[in-house]
Write a protein that holds these residues in place. Sequence first.
Motif, short mmCIF file in Angstrom:
data_model
loop_
_atom_site.label_atom_id
_atom_site.label_comp_id
_atom_site.label_asym_id
_atom_site.label_seq_id
_atom_site.Cartn_x
_atom_site.Cartn_y
_atom_site.Cartn_z
N TYR A 100 0.83 -1.23 0.00
CA TYR A 100 0.00 0.00 0.00
C TYR A 100 0.85 1.26 0.00
O TYR A 100 0.32 2.36 0.04
N LEU A 101 2.17 1.11 -0.01
CA LEU A 101 3.05 2.28 0.18
C LEU A 101 2.80 3.38 -0.86
O LEU A 101 2.86 3.13 -2.05
N LEU A 102 2.53 4.58 -0.37
CA LEU A 102 2.28 5.73 -1.26
C LEU A 102 3.40 6.75 -1.17
O LEU A 102 3.34 7.80 -1.81
N ALA A 103 4.42 6.46 -0.34
CA ALA A 103 5.42 7.48 -0.03
C ALA A 103 6.18 7.96 -1.26
O ALA A 103 6.75 9.06 -1.23
N GLY A 104 6.20 7.18 -2.33
CA GLY A 104 6.87 7.62 -3.55
C GLY A 104 6.33 8.95 -4.05
O GLY A 104 7.06 9.76 -4.64
N TRP A 105 5.03 9.19 -3.79
CA TRP A 105 4.44 10.47 -4.22
C TRP A 105 5.08 11.64 -3.50
O TRP A 105 5.07 12.76 -3.99
N LEU A 106 5.64 11.38 -2.31
CA LEU A 106 6.28 12.46 -1.54
C LEU A 106 7.62 12.84 -2.16
O LEU A 106 8.16 13.91 -1.89
N ASP A 107 8.18 11.94 -2.96
CA ASP A 107 9.38 12.28 -3.74
C ASP A 107 8.97 12.87 -5.08
O ASP A 107 9.48 13.88 -5.54
N ASP A 143 10.27 4.67 -8.30
CA ASP A 143 10.67 3.37 -7.77
C ASP A 143 9.93 3.09 -6.46
O ASP A 143 9.36 2.02 -6.26
N ARG A 144 9.93 4.07 -5.59
CA ARG A 144 9.28 3.88 -4.29
C ARG A 144 7.78 3.67 -4.45
O ARG A 144 7.15 2.93 -3.68
N ALA A 145 7.19 4.37 -5.43
CA ALA A 145 5.74 4.25 -5.62
C ALA A 145 5.38 2.89 -6.22
O ALA A 145 4.37 2.30 -5.85
N ASN A 146 6.19 2.40 -7.15
CA ASN A 146 5.79 1.20 -7.90
C ASN A 146 6.42 -0.10 -7.41
O ASN A 146 5.82 -1.17 -7.56
N ALA A 147 7.64 -0.01 -6.85
CA ALA A 147 8.36 -1.25 -6.54
C ALA A 147 7.64 -2.16 -5.54
O ALA A 147 7.59 -3.37 -5.76
#
Length: 349
Positions: A100-107, A143-147
């Motif tokens: 569920y990680l969404l933190a990639g959007w913060l980058d 990467d963080r959003a999709n990996a």
Amino acid sequence: MDLDRSKVWEFIERFVELAAGAGLIGVMAVADRAGLLAELARQGWVTPDELAGDRFTERYVREILAALASAGIADYRQEDGRFRLPPEHAACLTDPTSPYLLAGWLDLLPAAMKSIDRLAEVTVQGGGIPIEEYDGRVVVGIDRANAPSQRILLTRRWLPAVPGLEARLQGGARVADIGCGSGAAALAMARAYPSSTVVGYDVDSRAIQRARAEAAEAGLENVDFVLAGAESLPPGFDLVTALDVIHDLPNPKATLINIRESLSPEGLLMMMEPKVGPRLADNFSPRGSLLYAISVLYCLPQSLTGEGPGLGTAWGPVAAEALCREAGFSSFHVLEIDNDFSSFYEVRP
Ligand SMILES: C[S@@+](CC[C@H](N)C(=O)[O-])C[C@H]1O[C@@H](n2cnc3c(N)ncnc32)[C@H](O)[C@@H]1O
């Protein structure tokens, strides 16, 4: 001018909501990069002072926590002045293994917004913005959003949705992942199918560097990463994956033709693209807004470099099928994969 004041105030409220959201993305990005979000998730109920400890500055921590609590991102307990990040929110914001990680959007969002001046220029003058002109954080953000979901779901759910494909991959197949980014999908496939060989292609040297470093760390020998565009794919692949890529390409039709020519007779292309409704108004929702926002800020300008048609992030399955057929593919099938954000297409020569 005769204005309906109630409509003006309705819009002011709406604008405040949007501005607050944009501002809070900034606040969460700060807290994320400082390591404060992860620490909040780890510590449970804390006062600003306890959370600050000797690692952070208390005054900043107090203000950040107030901002997070004001929007329901963090919980707040009036009686003892403590805050916490609920575990469900931590699964979306801080757990790197969570699907569920969404933190990639913060980058991604703050990094893409660094190009606002350039975006205004191309909006007036035309032309595009090549990927390398964007801040390197976009690569990390994607990467963080999709990996996380690719690592978990690609080999367990998405590829097995194509009848017979898993067996072929287990038996040994040649796979290309085009627009591989930092390599999560290619690495997941190399790991799951040790008899297969996987090559990741990307035009962004920062992404390829990250992918090669990950492969070296994982000690995988059946995966390689090549700094090259998908338009120069060599022949002989049994499977080509294009995850969240085709709509970014400046020359999607020529690339699809090249992919078709690179496939073995029984080979197939699996495309993952953002899930959208067929009509513009179907996407008038917060999810649609986010897609159009990232399209304007990042995807569309890339696809408008050169003579690109500018597909846009929300081009949808009807346009995707039409383009694949124009590129000479004979079959296009929307896979039945339960996913709120992406659609998956099985495309055959
Ligand atoms: C939205 S990212 C998706 C990355 C990765 N597939 C994922 O799902 O996280 C799109 C990627 O396509 C790459 N790309 C853009 N144009 C390309 C081209 N012509 N050939 C290969 N890759 C390209 C970009 O550098 C970027 O890494």
